[in-house]
Design a protein around this motif. Structure first.
Motif, PDB file in Angstrom:
ATOM      1  N   LYS A   9       0.761  -1.087  -0.047  1.00 27.42           N
ATOM      2  CA  LYS A   9       0.062  -0.099  -0.044  1.00 27.42           C
ATOM      3  C   LYS A   9       0.842   1.277   0.040  1.00 27.42           C
ATOM      4  O   LYS A   9       1.898   1.330   0.541  1.00 27.42           O
ATOM      5  CB  LYS A   9      -0.912   0.068   1.194  1.00 27.42           C
ATOM      6  N   VAL A  10       0.337   2.474  -0.582  1.00 29.91           N
ATOM      7  CA  VAL A  10       1.013   3.620  -0.647  1.00 29.91           C
ATOM      8  C   VAL A  10       0.077   4.794  -0.221  1.00 29.91           C
ATOM      9  O   VAL A  10      -1.174   4.696  -0.738  1.00 29.91           O
ATOM     10  CB  VAL A  10       1.236   3.886  -2.066  1.00 29.91           C
ATOM     11  N   VAL A  11       0.559   5.533   0.543  1.00 30.78           N
ATOM     12  CA  VAL A  11      -0.377   6.634   1.072  1.00 30.78           C
ATOM     13  C   VAL A  11      -0.069   7.925   0.236  1.00 30.78           C
ATOM     14  O   VAL A  11       1.112   8.303   0.219  1.00 30.78           O
ATOM     15  CB  VAL A  11      -0.136   7.104   2.629  1.00 30.78           C
ATOM     16  N   LEU A  12      -1.180   8.668  -0.385  1.00 35.18           N
ATOM     17  CA  LEU A  12      -1.062   9.848  -1.449  1.00 35.18           C
ATOM     18  C   LEU A  12      -1.660  10.901  -0.832  1.00 35.18           C
ATOM     19  O   LEU A  12      -2.709  10.704  -0.346  1.00 35.18           O
ATOM     20  CB  LEU A  12      -1.372   9.407  -2.678  1.00 35.18           C
ATOM     21  N   LYS A  13      -1.281  12.193  -0.909  1.00 33.88           N
ATOM     22  CA  LYS A  13      -1.790  13.247  -0.906  1.00 33.88           C
ATOM     23  C   LYS A  13      -2.191  13.954  -2.210  1.00 33.88           C
ATOM     24  O   LYS A  13      -0.922  14.304  -3.040  1.00 33.88           O
ATOM     25  CB  LYS A  13      -1.107  14.045   0.027  1.00 33.88           C
ATOM     26  N   MET A  14      -3.346  14.165  -2.638  1.00 33.92           N
ATOM     27  CA  MET A  14      -3.635  14.492  -4.113  1.00 33.92           C
ATOM     28  C   MET A  14      -3.334  15.967  -4.131  1.00 33.92           C
ATOM     29  O   MET A  14      -3.561  16.741  -3.006  1.00 33.92           O
ATOM     30  CB  MET A  14      -5.195  14.385  -4.057  1.00 33.92           C
ATOM     31  N   THR A  15      -3.162  16.514  -5.288  1.00 33.31           N
ATOM     32  CA  THR A  15      -2.596  17.794  -5.536  1.00 33.31           C
ATOM     33  C   THR A  15      -3.945  18.594  -5.831  1.00 33.31           C
ATOM     34  O   THR A  15      -5.157  17.975  -6.059  1.00 33.31           O
ATOM     35  CB  THR A  15      -1.906  17.900  -6.760  1.00 33.31           C
ATOM     36  N   GLU A  16      -3.880  19.821  -5.696  1.00 31.81           N
ATOM     37  CA  GLU A  16      -4.899  20.711  -5.802  1.00 31.81           C
ATOM     38  C   GLU A  16      -5.474  20.592  -7.409  1.00 31.81           C
ATOM     39  O   GLU A  16      -4.659  20.728  -8.010  1.00 31.81           O
ATOM     40  CB  GLU A  16      -4.797  22.032  -5.477  1.00 31.81           C
ATOM     41  N   SER A  70      -9.219   4.794  -8.155  1.00 32.65           N
ATOM     42  CA  SER A  70      -8.704   3.905  -7.267  1.00 32.65           C
ATOM     43  C   SER A  70      -8.592   4.282  -5.741  1.00 32.65           C
ATOM     44  O   SER A  70      -8.489   5.533  -5.696  1.00 32.65           O
ATOM     45  CB  SER A  70      -7.146   3.639  -7.895  1.00 32.65           C
ATOM     46  N   GLY A  71      -8.043   3.421  -5.022  1.00 35.09           N
ATOM     47  CA  GLY A  71      -7.912   3.844  -3.564  1.00 35.09           C
ATOM     48  C   GLY A  71      -9.095   4.193  -2.808  1.00 35.09           C
ATOM     49  O   GLY A  71     -10.102   4.162  -2.810  1.00 35.09           O
ATOM     50  N   THR A  72      -8.727   4.084  -1.347  1.00 27.21           N
ATOM     51  CA  THR A  72      -9.486   4.388  -0.194  1.00 27.21           C
ATOM     52  C   THR A  72      -9.304   5.775   0.104  1.00 27.21           C
ATOM     53  O   THR A  72      -8.020   6.174   0.711  1.00 27.21           O
ATOM     54  CB  THR A  72      -9.612   3.485   0.580  1.00 27.21           C
ATOM     55  N   GLU A  73     -10.264   6.802   0.249  1.00 24.60           N
ATOM     56  CA  GLU A  73      -9.909   8.371   0.927  1.00 24.60           C
ATOM     57  C   GLU A  73     -10.039   7.942   2.519  1.00 24.60           C
ATOM     58  O   GLU A  73     -11.001   7.433   3.059  1.00 24.60           O
ATOM     59  CB  GLU A  73     -11.155   8.913   0.413  1.00 24.60           C
ATOM     60  N   VAL A  74      -9.016   8.540   2.930  1.00 26.01           N
ATOM     61  CA  VAL A  74      -9.060   8.683   4.558  1.00 26.01           C
ATOM     62  C   VAL A  74      -8.795   9.908   5.003  1.00 26.01           C
ATOM     63  O   VAL A  74      -8.016  10.782   4.601  1.00 26.01           O
ATOM     64  CB  VAL A  74      -7.876   7.615   4.848  1.00 26.01           C
ATOM     65  N   LYS A  75      -9.462  10.549   6.126  1.00 26.67           N
ATOM     66  CA  LYS A  75      -9.183  11.715   6.509  1.00 26.67           C
ATOM     67  C   LYS A  75      -8.495  11.427   7.975  1.00 26.67           C
ATOM     68  O   LYS A  75      -8.974  10.519   8.673  1.00 26.67           O
ATOM     69  CB  LYS A  75     -10.445  12.372   7.066  1.00 26.67           C
ATOM     70  N   PHE A  76      -7.428  11.940   7.979  1.00 27.89           N
ATOM     71  CA  PHE A  76      -6.250  11.838   9.147  1.00 27.89           C
ATOM     72  C   PHE A  76      -6.055  13.142   9.662  1.00 27.89           C
ATOM     73  O   PHE A  76      -5.333  13.974   8.927  1.00 27.89           O
ATOM     74  CB  PHE A  76      -5.032  11.121   8.557  1.00 27.89           C
ATOM     75  N   GLY A  77      -6.549  13.430  10.960  1.00 27.45           N
ATOM     76  CA  GLY A  77      -6.238  14.690  11.313  1.00 27.45           C
ATOM     77  C   GLY A  77      -7.222  15.828  10.505  1.00 27.45           C
ATOM     78  O   GLY A  77      -8.349  15.372  10.319  1.00 27.45           O
ATOM     79  N   SER A  78      -6.391  16.748  10.366  1.00 33.55           N
ATOM     80  CA  SER A  78      -7.328  17.842   9.198  1.00 33.55           C
ATOM     81  C   SER A  78      -6.927  17.459   7.905  1.00 33.55           C
ATOM     82  O   SER A  78      -7.273  18.340   6.881  1.00 33.55           O
ATOM     83  CB  SER A  78      -6.652  19.221   9.664  1.00 33.55           C
ATOM     84  N   GLU A  79      -6.056  16.554   7.503  1.00 32.25           N
ATOM     85  CA  GLU A  79      -5.655  16.366   6.046  1.00 32.25           C
ATOM     86  C   GLU A  79      -6.481  15.031   5.548  1.00 32.25           C
ATOM     87  O   GLU A  79      -7.011  14.250   6.226  1.00 32.25           O
ATOM     88  CB  GLU A  79      -4.159  16.061   5.919  1.00 32.25           C
ATOM     89  N   GLU A  80      -6.715  15.369   4.117  1.00 32.29           N
ATOM     90  CA  GLU A  80      -7.166  13.878   3.460  1.00 32.29           C
ATOM     91  C   GLU A  80      -6.294  13.209   2.703  1.00 32.29           C
ATOM     92  O   GLU A  80      -5.236  13.944   1.918  1.00 32.29           O
ATOM     93  CB  GLU A  80      -8.356  14.623   2.583  1.00 32.29           C
TER      94      GLU A  80
END
Length: 94
Positions: A9-16, A70-80
């Motif tokens: 698994k890889v955790v990604l932060k999407m760009t705006e 693809s993937g599963t969206e996760v909210k962790f703290g104030s970040e997605e």
């Protein structure tokens, strides 16, 4: 606390999403496409997944292109974030 993905698994932060088009037209929130470019935030260790050895080829800080839904969206703290399997990553942007 921080996210530590397992296996492949890889955790990604999407760009705006872009606010304007190349010709200067300002886009509303409803008309923006979901971005497919993301930054790698964390990478799992790889290992044996479904009987096959998986070697992780992406690293933290890489910019990547993912499959559209693809993937599963996760909210962790104030970040997605989005957690995807490495094989859902289509390319590394250099």
């Amino acid at each position: 606390m921080k996210l530590k993905p397992l296996f492949d698994k890889v955790v990604l932060k999407m760009t705006e999403a872009e606010e304007t088009t190349a010709s200067g037209i300002i886009l509303s929130a409803a008309s923006k496409e979901k971005p497919q470019v993301a930054e790698v935030v964390a990478v799992g260790p790889g290992g044996i997944v479904d009987g096959k050895e998986v070697v992780m080829t992406v690293k933290v800080g890489d910019k990547v292109i993912t499959s559209k839904y693809s993937g599963t969206e996760v909210k962790f703290g104030s970040e997605e974030y989005i957690v995807v399997k490495q094989n859902d990553i289509l390319a590394i942007v250099e």
